[in-house]
Write a protein that holds these residues in place. Structure first.
Motif, mmCIF file in Angstrom:
data_model
loop_
_atom_site.group_PDB
_atom_site.id
_atom_site.type_symbol
_atom_site.label_atom_id
_atom_site.label_comp_id
_atom_site.label_asym_id
_atom_site.label_seq_id
_atom_site.Cartn_x
_atom_site.Cartn_y
_atom_site.Cartn_z
ATOM 1 N N GLY A 1 45.963 50.240 40.337
ATOM 2 C CA GLY A 1 47.126 49.909 39.522
ATOM 3 C C GLY A 1 48.417 50.402 40.165
ATOM 4 O O GLY A 1 49.446 49.709 40.127
ATOM 5 N N THR B 1 55.239 43.001 45.603
ATOM 6 C CA THR B 1 56.185 42.023 45.050
ATOM 7 C C THR B 1 55.456 40.836 44.435
ATOM 8 O O THR B 1 56.043 40.079 43.675
ATOM 9 C CB THR B 1 57.137 41.514 46.146
ATOM 10 O OG1 THR B 1 56.370 40.934 47.214
ATOM 11 C CG2 THR B 1 57.977 42.660 46.696
ATOM 12 N N ASN B 2 54.187 40.676 44.772
ATOM 13 C CA ASN B 2 53.377 39.588 44.229
ATOM 14 C C ASN B 2 52.254 40.167 43.370
ATOM 15 O O ASN B 2 51.308 40.762 43.902
ATOM 16 C CB ASN B 2 52.789 38.744 45.367
ATOM 17 C CG ASN B 2 51.933 37.597 44.862
ATOM 18 O OD1 ASN B 2 51.852 37.342 43.660
ATOM 19 N ND2 ASN B 2 51.271 36.906 45.773
ATOM 20 N N PRO B 3 52.307 39.985 42.054
ATOM 21 C CA PRO B 3 51.285 40.563 41.173
ATOM 22 C C PRO B 3 49.931 39.886 41.294
ATOM 23 O O PRO B 3 48.939 40.401 40.766
ATOM 24 C CB PRO B 3 51.873 40.349 39.780
ATOM 25 C CG PRO B 3 52.746 39.145 39.927
ATOM 26 C CD PRO B 3 53.334 39.244 41.293
ATOM 27 N N ASP B 4 49.869 38.750 41.993
ATOM 28 C CA ASP B 4 48.614 38.012 42.109
ATOM 29 C C ASP B 4 47.791 38.373 43.336
ATOM 30 O O ASP B 4 46.765 37.741 43.606
ATOM 31 C CB ASP B 4 48.898 36.504 42.119
ATOM 32 C CG ASP B 4 49.388 35.999 40.780
ATOM 33 O OD1 ASP B 4 49.021 36.595 39.748
ATOM 34 O OD2 ASP B 4 50.146 35.010 40.753
ATOM 35 N N ARG C 1 45.078 36.026 40.316
ATOM 36 C CA ARG C 1 44.212 36.920 41.079
ATOM 37 C C ARG C 1 42.796 36.343 41.196
ATOM 38 O O ARG C 1 42.250 35.816 40.238
ATOM 39 C CB ARG C 1 44.175 38.289 40.406
ATOM 40 C CG ARG C 1 45.462 39.068 40.568
ATOM 41 C CD ARG C 1 45.664 40.092 39.474
ATOM 42 N NE ARG C 1 44.539 40.996 39.312
ATOM 43 C CZ ARG C 1 44.454 41.906 38.349
ATOM 44 N NH1 ARG C 1 45.435 42.027 37.464
ATOM 45 N NH2 ARG C 1 43.404 42.689 38.249
ATOM 46 N N ARG D 1 49.214 48.044 42.974
ATOM 47 C CA ARG D 1 49.750 46.775 42.473
ATOM 48 C C ARG D 1 51.214 46.917 42.064
ATOM 49 O O ARG D 1 52.010 45.995 42.233
ATOM 50 C CB ARG D 1 48.911 46.278 41.290
ATOM 51 C CG ARG D 1 49.176 44.796 40.966
ATOM 52 C CD ARG D 1 48.289 44.311 39.827
ATOM 53 N NE ARG D 1 46.883 44.553 40.053
ATOM 54 C CZ ARG D 1 46.125 43.838 40.879
ATOM 55 N NH1 ARG D 1 46.653 42.851 41.572
ATOM 56 N NH2 ARG D 1 44.843 44.113 41.018
ATOM 57 N N SER D 2 51.572 48.069 41.539
ATOM 58 C CA SER D 2 52.946 48.283 41.090
ATOM 59 C C SER D 2 53.939 48.286 42.238
ATOM 60 O O SER D 2 55.143 48.119 42.032
ATOM 61 C CB SER D 2 53.053 49.606 40.325
ATOM 62 O OG SER D 2 52.929 50.722 41.198
ATOM 63 N N GLU E 1 41.950 46.425 36.794
ATOM 64 C CA GLU E 1 42.797 46.228 37.977
ATOM 65 C C GLU E 1 42.020 45.841 39.225
ATOM 66 O O GLU E 1 42.607 45.435 40.220
ATOM 67 C CB GLU E 1 43.594 47.510 38.262
ATOM 68 C CG GLU E 1 44.606 47.892 37.198
ATOM 69 C CD GLU E 1 45.818 46.955 37.177
ATOM 70 O OE1 GLU E 1 45.962 46.144 38.120
ATOM 71 O OE2 GLU E 1 46.599 47.027 36.225
#
Length: 241
Positions: A186, A193-196, A2, A189-190, A218
């Protein structure tokens, strides 16, 4: 990984001369300690050429405020990806609440613009958020989830920034509590598919609240409206501690 991104959305403010004057004051104010974060300025279309020329050699990237999904055509008042790329634009804001409210943007057209931006080498900044009535009705998560589900169809999440902008906090002076903004981001983000993906907060971001906002786990930056119009104000935000 990130990235921290601080973007200024100038909306319909500043002539070319005013944009150049802004940069003359703002650029020297950038602290070396802030080199770990990206800085983006999104002026009006008429100022993009001037900004591109005067940002050359700096670490500030240029952004636009919208892009059409077609390469060219009979679309009066619109601008295409290649036109923006030719001016050195790297980022483009898409789906801002003002576009949705005043100019009839839908999740369908937002999705088309997102894909077009990526096709022409631009990184889109997708705006999502709820109204005051929706928040009061307890619909925040459902509204944002629906936006993400429709907006991100076939969108490459490796080239994407999202800005959570509670509509009731844009230009009103009201700021979403930093902890609540962190919670909603948050939730956003959940659903990715890409947490970055970098997720910014936007909505009456000011010099006196940026430190608390950026202290949240977050939140990866800010999309700044009115406070980005003054060089000293935006420099303080970019140089947050």
């Amino acid at each position: 990984m990130r990235k921290i991104l601080i973007a200024g959305n100038w909306k319909m403010f500043k002539t070319r001369a005013e944009a150049k004057e802004f940069l003359q004051t703002f650029l020297p104010e950038l602290e070396e300690t802030a080199e770990d974060r990206g800085v983006i300025l999104c002026p009006t279309f008429t100022a993009l050429g001037t900004m591109s020329k005067n940002l050359h050699g700096s670490r500030v990237r240029l952004g636009a405020q919208n892009v059409h999904w077609e390469l060219s055509g009979a679309y009066t008042g619109e601008v295409s990806g290649p036109m923006l790329a030719e001016l050195g634009v790297s980022y483009v804001i898409i789906g801002h609440s003002e576009r949705r409210q005043y100019f009839g943007e839908t999740d369908e057209t937002v999705n088309l613009r997102l894909k077009a931006a990526q096709e022409y080498g631009l990184t889109p900044i997708l705006c999502v958020g709820e109204t005051k009535a929706q928040r009061d009705a307890g619909e925040t998560e459902a509204i944002i989830s629906a936006q993400l589900t429709q907006d991100l169809v076939d969108v490459d999440q490796s080239n994407l920034v999202i800005a959570y902008e509670p509509i009731w906090a844009i230009g009103t002076g009201d700021t979403c509590d930093a902890q609540e903004a962190n919670r909603v981001i948050g939730v956003i983000r959940s659903q990715l598919t890409n947490p970055d993906v970098s997720i910014q907060y936007g909505g009456s971001v000011k010099p006196d609240n940026i430190d608390e906002i950026m202290a949240q786990s977050e939140i990866d930056g800010a999309l700044v409206g009115g406070a980005s119009l003054e060089p000293a104000s935006f420099a303080r935000i970019v140089n947050y501690q």
